[in-house]
Design a protein around this motif. Sequence first.
Motif, mmCIF file in Angstrom:
data_model
loop_
_atom_site.group_PDB
_atom_site.id
_atom_site.type_symbol
_atom_site.label_atom_id
_atom_site.label_comp_id
_atom_site.label_asym_id
_atom_site.label_seq_id
_atom_site.Cartn_x
_atom_site.Cartn_y
_atom_site.Cartn_z
ATOM 1 N N VAL A 182 95.722 34.209 -8.896
ATOM 2 C CA VAL A 182 95.223 33.075 -9.704
ATOM 3 C C VAL A 182 93.577 33.153 -9.122
ATOM 4 O O VAL A 182 92.726 32.825 -9.929
ATOM 5 N N ILE A 183 93.275 32.968 -7.628
ATOM 6 C CA ILE A 183 92.238 32.933 -7.483
ATOM 7 C C ILE A 183 91.264 34.282 -7.825
ATOM 8 O O ILE A 183 90.064 34.039 -8.547
ATOM 9 N N MET A 184 91.818 35.355 -7.821
ATOM 10 C CA MET A 184 91.056 36.506 -8.169
ATOM 11 C C MET A 184 90.758 36.661 -9.848
ATOM 12 O O MET A 184 89.753 36.840 -10.269
ATOM 13 N N VAL A 185 91.668 36.309 -10.744
ATOM 14 C CA VAL A 185 91.594 36.223 -12.036
ATOM 15 C C VAL A 185 90.573 34.883 -12.324
ATOM 16 O O VAL A 185 89.525 35.443 -13.221
ATOM 17 N N PHE A 240 86.906 36.016 -14.068
ATOM 18 C CA PHE A 240 86.327 35.548 -15.401
ATOM 19 C C PHE A 240 85.105 34.405 -15.173
ATOM 20 O O PHE A 240 84.003 34.565 -15.972
ATOM 21 N N THR A 241 85.259 33.921 -13.908
ATOM 22 C CA THR A 241 83.859 33.133 -13.697
ATOM 23 C C THR A 241 82.564 33.913 -13.424
ATOM 24 O O THR A 241 81.663 33.489 -14.062
ATOM 25 N N ALA A 242 82.643 34.933 -12.618
ATOM 26 C CA ALA A 242 81.653 35.985 -12.440
ATOM 27 C C ALA A 242 81.157 36.421 -13.799
ATOM 28 O O ALA A 242 80.061 36.790 -14.036
ATOM 29 N N GLY A 265 80.932 36.971 -3.103
ATOM 30 C CA GLY A 265 81.415 37.539 -2.023
ATOM 31 C C GLY A 265 82.144 36.769 -1.141
ATOM 32 O O GLY A 265 83.075 36.682 -0.016
ATOM 33 N N TRP A 266 81.490 35.545 -1.031
ATOM 34 C CA TRP A 266 81.733 34.326 -0.103
ATOM 35 C C TRP A 266 82.980 33.805 -0.606
ATOM 36 O O TRP A 266 83.819 33.598 0.141
ATOM 37 N N ILE A 267 83.059 33.857 -2.033
ATOM 38 C CA ILE A 267 84.564 33.213 -2.496
ATOM 39 C C ILE A 267 85.709 33.996 -2.037
ATOM 40 O O ILE A 267 86.693 33.482 -1.812
#
Length: 140
Positions: free
Chosen positions: A90-93, A97-99, A114-116
Amino acid sequence: MNKNRKVTLRDILVSKVVRNIAIAVYFWMWARTDYKESYSMIQSSVGAFLAVFYYMLYSRERKYKKECFDELAERNLNKCNAICYKIMAVIMVALAFTAAIVGHTEAFGTDVIGWILVISLVVVSIVRVILYFAIDKKGE
């Protein structure tokens, strides 16, 4: 440290949290925008610590696999891994999409992404340990 002491799954999980925190510190050393004389010494120290720590973690994991290990603990770890995999997915998806959306506006750069990633790695590893301790304490 007693070399004859049995390696437990709890020891390995906590060691992996320490490893992930050290990776976050090392990432900070690479992603920083300022420079101070002490940073190169800190970066070398953290790099050496990671190299030694990886070797120790590898040898402890080998020792754990050779010993008679707890099947219930392994099953509990698999439950935790499944939950943490879903959280990380969930975090990676969301990050992808945010990026993609924010990348067109140049609101933030790759350093924030990178920090996220690094912070989510540390947080999920801590959640994994907490879940494991909670599930293992119940004795399911």
